[in-house]
Write an enzyme that holds these catalytic residues in place. Sequence first.
Site, short mmCIF file in Angstrom:
data_model
loop_
_atom_site.label_atom_id
_atom_site.label_comp_id
_atom_site.label_asym_id
_atom_site.label_seq_id
_atom_site.Cartn_x
_atom_site.Cartn_y
_atom_site.Cartn_z
N GLU A 1 -4.01 1.21 -15.02
CA GLU A 1 -2.49 1.01 -14.23
C GLU A 1 -1.93 0.11 -14.96
O GLU A 1 -1.05 -0.23 -16.01
CB GLU A 1 -2.33 1.34 -13.09
CG GLU A 1 -1.94 2.31 -12.37
CD GLU A 1 -3.44 3.11 -11.91
OE1 GLU A 1 -3.86 2.83 -12.18
OE2 GLU A 1 -3.36 4.76 -11.74
N HIS B 1 -1.78 6.32 0.79
CA HIS B 1 -1.31 7.05 -0.37
C HIS B 1 0.40 7.77 -0.41
O HIS B 1 0.91 8.61 -0.60
CB HIS B 1 -1.44 8.26 -1.53
CG HIS B 1 -2.56 8.33 -1.56
ND1 HIS B 1 -3.64 7.65 -1.09
CD2 HIS B 1 -2.72 8.55 -3.29
CE1 HIS B 1 -4.82 7.86 -2.49
NE2 HIS B 1 -4.07 8.63 -3.56
#
Lengths: 372, 333
Positions: free
Chosen positions: B61, B130
């Site tokens: 990322e 998450h």
Amino acid sequence: MSQSEAQTEPEMNAAPSPALPLPLPPSALVTSSEMGAVAVPGASVPAKLSQGQLEHLADLYRQMYLIRRLEEEAARAYAQGKIGGFLHLYIGQEAVAVGSIAALRPDDYVVTTYRDHGVALTKGMSAKALMAELFGKATGCSKGLGGSMHLFDKATNMLGGYGIVGGHIPLASGVAFASKYRADGRVTLCYFGEGAVSIGGFHEGVSLAALWKLPIVFICENNEYSMGTPLSRTMSVEDVSLKAIGYGIDRDRFFVEDVLTVEARIGEAVKRARELSLPTLVEVRTYRFRGHSMSDPAKYRTNEELEERKQKDPLFRARLQLAKEGFGEARLKSMDDDVEREVQEAITFADESPEPDASLLESTTYDGPFAA
Amino acid sequence: MARSIRYREALREAMVEEMERDDRVFLMGEEVGHYQGAYKVTEGMLEKFGARRVIDTPIAESGFAGVGVGAAMVGLRPIIEFMTWNFSAVAFDQILNNATKVRQMSGGQFSCPIVFRGPNGSARQVGSQHSTSMEHFYATIPGVKVVAPAFPADAKGLMKAAIRDENPVCFMESETLYSVKGEVPDGDVVVELGKAHVVRAGTDCTIVAYSRMTHVALEAAAALEKEGISAEVVDLRSLRPLDEDLIADSVRKTHRCVVVHEGWPYGGVGAEVCDRVQRLAFDWLEAPILRISQLDVGMPYNAKLEQMCMPQPARVVDAVKRVVTRGRGKAAS
């Protein structure tokens, strides 16, 4: 040390070329605490330069001398309180910026660290715009909003000095990505210190450039100290260029003693980037004569070490060579005087320039209406 | 003309249309191409545009967010997908220190027209790591815009605006909204960034919400109506810029305000709304502003506890009742 085959792929998702084994001497894999002890010979310099080469060397010498003198005056201005914050001097490393940018076309891109004065100046930023930026003035390259660590110049494709170690390396890969996307034929040079090689940004930036075969040259300016910590205490290997092997890209490594060598060796990597769209990791062994920043007395190294390295100063080597090969003392002096005048004019300009107006703050935060 | 399509299709239509009209726009992220998108938002885009413009990345990322920033600085218009915004935490430096600061650091010479997008907040039982609502972090940063649409039409219109904007935009979606259907107008309809809208008119209390929580607020408002309480629901759509005028106008009418959002109660978008309301509508307020957020703990896996931690319509109903009945013999807070 070419190891990748020449391939050009139009797609970014093309499979990477397999890494080929490199014939490495065993010593290259050994961690050494004596950095200077590893002898990596640079490309040999022609014994005698042609008139054209001599003129070219003189041009490079002038650029190096301008960086040196500009920074010496910046240090003085810092002591006088005219420059604030951090000031990281490039003194000792000038041949890296000057030699590497000599291998570029004017429209190529450069991205560098907070030690960015040399790269900015060499890429074509005016001494006035640079010094005014250090003084925090409205006439500075970034209107006084960036400061020493954040020099930008859109006109010369100087894409900035960045203050987070390694954070600019993926960004530089993105610039090279844009060149490949548009097929504009440009090459990006990305500079960083050996201290950046331990952080993720380096690995992700190089990994993606390797995967997508981007036209970029990663130049690790290994000045042997990550702030005050020597290489032997920050990395498990002494040879930074070994990091290229895991990514399957070409690598090179040499000591910076001669600016023409830098130009030639970086030039090979630039050619590989431009013609084959392949990245290269180049480790250049250099040395900074000043501390990490102005507040650093550099007590982590001995005076003897510093003096020994000053004897190998590429700036003076260039001057000696020019004198020895008959460039002419009068012309040299005239060039020095010229640089002196340019530096003094930059100081005066910075001193007399106005402060930036607060009205700049919102318009430089958002393009368009402020978004609060 | 309008069609009823799903939220994910609305996003895809916006990206496809913008890529068709501007070659500078490209899409990059994990599984966006060959896999057809982890949540099928980008389904078919690789086949349509090819691997030059729909680019699968490795799991990096920080690396690909940084690549997007660099490409944007020299004139491209990247759409960077995070498989979830939770994973943007490792790219935070690229957004905070490069994307949002390069314009000021360069004295206005360089801009960063880039869209970072992906599902944000919790889904269902996906566990602590998450389930973070990342919009609160990003909305604090000057130099970025943050949007969080609740309906397909806004998802499409705001995505088109985000791609055309000259600034970095963080586009917050929700896994739980991807299958939600809604009317989407045909044609090139752009929804201006920074504009909230009233999705249900009311007179007794303003409920401010965005993204998934707009639907929770609407459920609460329907329940309240049965008890004779008229709630107005304001869907923010944009978190930065924040449409403080519309919020204040609504509160001046209803005299009460409850803010509903995912994420924790400490600081964040809800606190910002409270600050604007007390500054702009202090004299109209008849009760303290209440916030309904995730409880102040990490998100547990257990389904019942997760539901307890999340803002539910019942909690919103309770909060609205407290502010509406204040001064009628019950304490508000």
